[in-house]
Design an enzyme around this catalytic site. Structure first.
Site, PDB file in Angstrom:
ATOM      1  N   CYS A 118     -55.383  29.948  83.567  1.00  0.00           N
ATOM      2  CA  CYS A 118     -54.074  29.206  84.156  1.00  0.00           C
ATOM      3  C   CYS A 118     -54.215  30.192  85.625  1.00  0.00           C
ATOM      4  O   CYS A 118     -54.112  31.474  85.505  1.00  0.00           O
ATOM      5  CB  CYS A 118     -53.103  29.609  83.352  1.00  0.00           C
ATOM      6  N   CYS A 156     -55.436  25.123  90.283  1.00  0.00           N
ATOM      7  CA  CYS A 156     -54.615  25.243  89.081  1.00  0.00           C
ATOM      8  C   CYS A 156     -55.307  24.369  88.167  1.00  0.00           C
ATOM      9  O   CYS A 156     -55.686  23.387  88.516  1.00  0.00           O
ATOM     10  CB  CYS A 156     -53.265  24.371  89.620  1.00  0.00           C
TER      11      CYS A 156
HETATM   12  N1  DGL Z   1     -52.316  25.499  84.817  1.00  0.00           N
HETATM   13  C1  DGL Z   1     -51.572  26.207  85.718  1.00  0.00           C
HETATM   14  C2  DGL Z   1     -52.291  26.975  86.644  1.00  0.00           C
HETATM   15  O1  DGL Z   1     -53.365  27.065  86.457  1.00  0.00           O
HETATM   16  C3  DGL Z   1     -50.132  25.817  86.070  1.00  0.00           C
HETATM   17  C4  DGL Z   1     -49.154  24.825  85.867  1.00  0.00           C
HETATM   18  C5  DGL Z   1     -47.915  25.344  85.720  1.00  0.00           C
HETATM   19  O2  DGL Z   1     -47.158  25.500  86.723  1.00  0.00           O
HETATM   20  O3  DGL Z   1     -47.326  25.950  84.512  1.00  0.00           O
HETATM   21  O4  DGL Z   1     -51.696  27.487  87.600  1.00  0.00           O
END
Ligand code: DGL
Length: 255
Positions: A71, A182
Site C-alpha cells: 500500500c 496506489c
Molecule cells: N492501496 C492503497 C495505496 O496503495 C490506498 C487506498 C486507500 O486509500 O486506502 O495507496
C-alpha cells in the site's frame, strides 16, 4: 513461515498475484484493513498510530517471516515507524516514478495516487532522485481506489472523470507515461489503457513483489498453518473472489 501482505483493501492482491507468479511455493497470508478504508482520506497521525498498532497485532497473532506493506499510502507514512518498532523485514511500496521517467519521450509524466501520497514529502524525494529533467504532474484522488474496490466486486466502472483533472493541468496534454502510485490501481489497468492507449501506464505491483522476494529469499520455507488465509478487519470478501490469488480462506480478524 509466511509473508504477510498488507493493504487497506484489495490493492495488495495485485502484489499477491505477482508473488504467486514469481514464487509459487512461497507461503502468503493476506491482511486487508478494510475496516479503516480508505487510508488516503485519514489524518496522518491517526493513520500512523493505527497502522503501527494493527501490524503489531498481526505480528503477534501470526508470526510472519516478513511484512509486505502493499500500500503506497501506508508506506509513505509508516515505514520508518514500522521498521523501528518491529524487528523483521518490512518491505514497502514505491510509486513507479523511475520507470515512468525513463520511458517518457516528452519528459512530462503523471503520478496518480491517493491525496495523502501526493501531498507527502516522500513523493517529492522520489521525483528528485528518479525523475531529474522531467516535469511531474500529480493528481491525488480518493475516487480511483473506491472504483477499484467496486470493479473487483463485479461492477463496471469508468475512470475518465477521476483522471481528467490530471490532463487539464498545464502541460497535461504532453504526458506520455504515468506512474500508478496506489496498489488499488492495478485493478483499473484495463480502464486506464482503454482511456489513453497512447500513454504508458506503470503498475506498482511487480516491483514490490520482486523486492519482497529478494529481501526474503534467504529465509527458511517451512509450513505456516495460516498460509493461504485472507484476514479482514471489516467484512470478509467472498472466497470466490480470493481463490484466483491462491487465498483459500477468508476470515474477519479476531485479534
Ligand atoms: N492501496 C492503497 C495505496 O496503495 C490506498 C487506498 C486507500 O486509500 O486506502 O495507496
Amino acid at each position: 513461515m509466511a509473508l504477510l501482505v498488507f493493504d487497506s483493501g484489495i490493492g495488495g492482491l495485485g502484489v499477491v498475484r505477482q508473488l504467486r507468479r514469481l514464487a509459487p511455493a512461497r507461503e502468503l497470508i493476506y491482511l486487508a484493513d478494510n475496516g479503516f478504508f480508505p487510508y488516503g482520506e485519514k489524518p496522518d497521525e491517526a493513520l500512523l498510530a493505527h497502522i503501527v498498532a494493527l501490524i503489531g497485532q498481526a505480528i503477534a497473532a501470526l508470526s510472519p517471516q516478513a511484512v509486505v506493506v502493499a500500500c503506497n499510502t501506508a508506506s509513505t507514512i509508516a515505514l520508518p515507524a514500522l521498521r523501528a518498532t518491529y524487528h523483521l523485514p518490512i518491505i514497502g511500496c514505491v510509486p513507479p516514478v523511475k520507470p515512468a521517467a525513463a520511458a517518457s519521450a516528452s519528459k512530462v509524466i503523471g503520478v496518480l495516487a491517493t491525496a495523502a501520497t501526493v501531498r507527502r514529502p516522500y513523493l517529492n524525494g522520489l521525483i528528485e532522485a528518479f525523475a531529474p529533467g522531467c516535469e511531474v504532474l500529480s493528481l491525488g484522488t480518493p475516487a480511483l481506489a473506491e472504483l477499484a474496490e467496486r470493479k473487483f466486486r463485479g461492477e463496471t466502472v469508468q475512470v475518465e472523470d477521476a483522471v481528467a483533472p490530471l490532463f487539464r493541468q498545464e502541460n497535461g496534454g504532453r504526458i506520455d507515461a504515468i506512474a500508478l502510485g496506489c496498489t488499488h490501481y492495478t485493478f483499473l489497468q484495463e480502464e486506464f489503457s482503454a482511456l489513453r492507449p497512447d500513454i504508458s501506464w506503470f503498475d506498482p505491483a511487480l516491483p514490490v513483489a520482486r523486492r519482497s522476494l529478494a529481501v526474503t529469499q534467504h529465509l527458511p520455507a517451512t509450513h505456516h498453518p495460516q498460509a493461504g488465509t485472507a484476514f479482514f478487519t471489516g467484512e470478509a470478501l467472498a472466497p470466490a473472489l480470493l481463490a484466483p490469488f491462491g487465498l483459500t480462506r477468508a476470515e474477519t480478524c479476531r485479534w
